[in-house]
Enzyme design. Structure first.
Site: not given
Ligand code: PLP
Length: 371
Positions: A36, A131, A261, A310
């Site tokens: 992701k 969550r 800056y 920047m």
């Molecule tokens: C549901 C879920 N599983 C696995 C992971 C992977 O986590 P990590 O990068 O700590 O291995 C994440 C990442 O945040 C996650 O949200």
């Protein structure tokens, strides 16, 4: 213009490190490579291919859009979407053969309506991260809605650990795993046995063997970093990404000159100041100067001199430095015998390596090694 653009600044991603880390993690349990957020800034399709080549059997993304990106890149491996897709995304998730995570009855209904052929789905239970996920009290109803929908197939059950990376909270991880086991036992008594059960992120996989089950969902360890400084990596991990640039400008300044800056950095003696073409728009946070950030220049650590701007930052190379325009400098990674790790930067900033890596922006070209 080269593939990298004109600006001499880039993030180097060593795909052979990704494959090696995937292979090492897959020794612990079948591996789901978490790609992701553009593979934590490393580049999702490239990392996905390298992880699969190393032995990962699944991929995981946060968004349907991220799964679609993998499919558009020709990647056919199973892809788990880690959050319940919105109702309007279900048809596309189904059409692109993504495996959704479901945890609400309206979500199950939307998935069932979108599916035109039996669609394997995973159900997530919230055992204490709070969550997303069905609460232990609701999970039987959500699972029941899945198993009674003709167009859905319960292919997995999973949970997520909140403190697997904090050894002093291992009792909470144990409590989460107990709650997960209790739900599994209850479902099994009702004749429901999901084929894939998973709970571990990188910290779970490395530090909690009981959490490994049928699949470990690893992100940060795949990228070569421990999930927290408190977790001992039980397998060898190689950092895959380095952030580098070439010096764009050099000048010698007298003692007492103030830089950038706000004029917050004062030279103590006559010294060589180099300008580096990376800034906060690239993910090098402005606070890194005040936090004591350094760069590797000519194999030596040199302090950032003045607030990061920047697009550029300045570095104090010292009075005798032999630094020239075009010299390579390292913000994260190795140079000579020294290394600045993503964790080192994170600890200066009071954050975690994940955030430092994800912050490296799209304006920084990724250069892939070890393809
Ligand atoms: C549901 C879920 N599983 C696995 C992971 C992977 O986590 P990590 O990068 O700590 O291995 C994440 C990442 O945040 C996650 O949200």
């Amino acid at each position: 213009m080269t593939e990298r653009g004109y600006r001499p600044a880039w993030a180097e991603v060593d795909l052979s490190a990704i494959s090696a880390n995937a292979a090492a993690l897959a020794e612990l349990a079948p591996l789901c490579a978490v790609v992701k957020a553009n593979a934590y800034g490393h580049g999702a399709p490239e990392v996905a291919r390298a992880a699969l080549a190393g032995g990962a059997s699944w991929l995981a993304v946060a968004l349907v859009e991220e799964g679609v990106q993998l499919r558009d890149a020709g990647i056919a491996a199973p892809v788990l979407v880690l959050a319940e897709p919105t109702a309007d995304a279900m048809a596309e998730a189904h059409a692109r053969d993504l495996t959704p995570t479901l945890y609400t009855e309206p979500g199950v209904k939307a998935a069932a309506e979108a599916a035109t052929a039996p669609w394997p789905v995973h159900v997530k239970i919230d055992t204490g991260m709070h969550r997303v996920g069905a609460s232990p009290a609701d999970v039987d109803a959500v699972v029941g809605a899945v198993t009674s929908a003709a167009s859905l197939e319960l292919a997995g059950l999973w949970t997520h650990l909140a403190v697997a990376d904090e050894p002093d909270q291992d009792d909470y991880t144990a409590l989460q795993l107990d709650r997960f086991e209790a739900a599994r036992t209850r479902l099994a008594a009702a004749g429901v046995v999901p084929p894939l059960v998973h709970a571990a992120n990188s910290a779970g996989a490395l530090a909690h063997p009981l959490a490994r089950y049928d699949l470990i969902r690893c992100g940060i360890a795949l990228y070569g970093h421990r999930p927290s400084p408190a977790v001992t990596p039980v397998v060898e991990l190689r950092p895959a990404m380095a952030l580098k640039a070439r010096v764009s400008h050099v000048r010698c300044l007298d003692a007492g000159e103030r830089i950038s800056y706000g004029r917050r950095y004062e030279t103590r003696e006559r010294t060589v100041i180099a300008t580096v073409p990376l800034g906060y728009a690239d993910g090098v946070t402005r606070r890194l100067f005040e936090a004591g950030g350094q760069l590797l220049v000519g194999g030596r650590r040199c302090p950032i001199a003045g607030v990061v701007t920047m697009d550029q930052l300045m570095v104090d190379c010292g009075p005798d430095a032999d630094v020239h325009v075009g010299d390579e400098v390292v913000l994260i990674g190795r140079q000579g015998d020294d290394e600045i790790t993503a964790w080192e930067v994170a600890e200066l900033l009071g954050t975690i390596s994940y955030e430092v890596l994800c912050a490296i922006g799209p304006r920084v070209p990724r250069v892939y090694l070890g393809r």
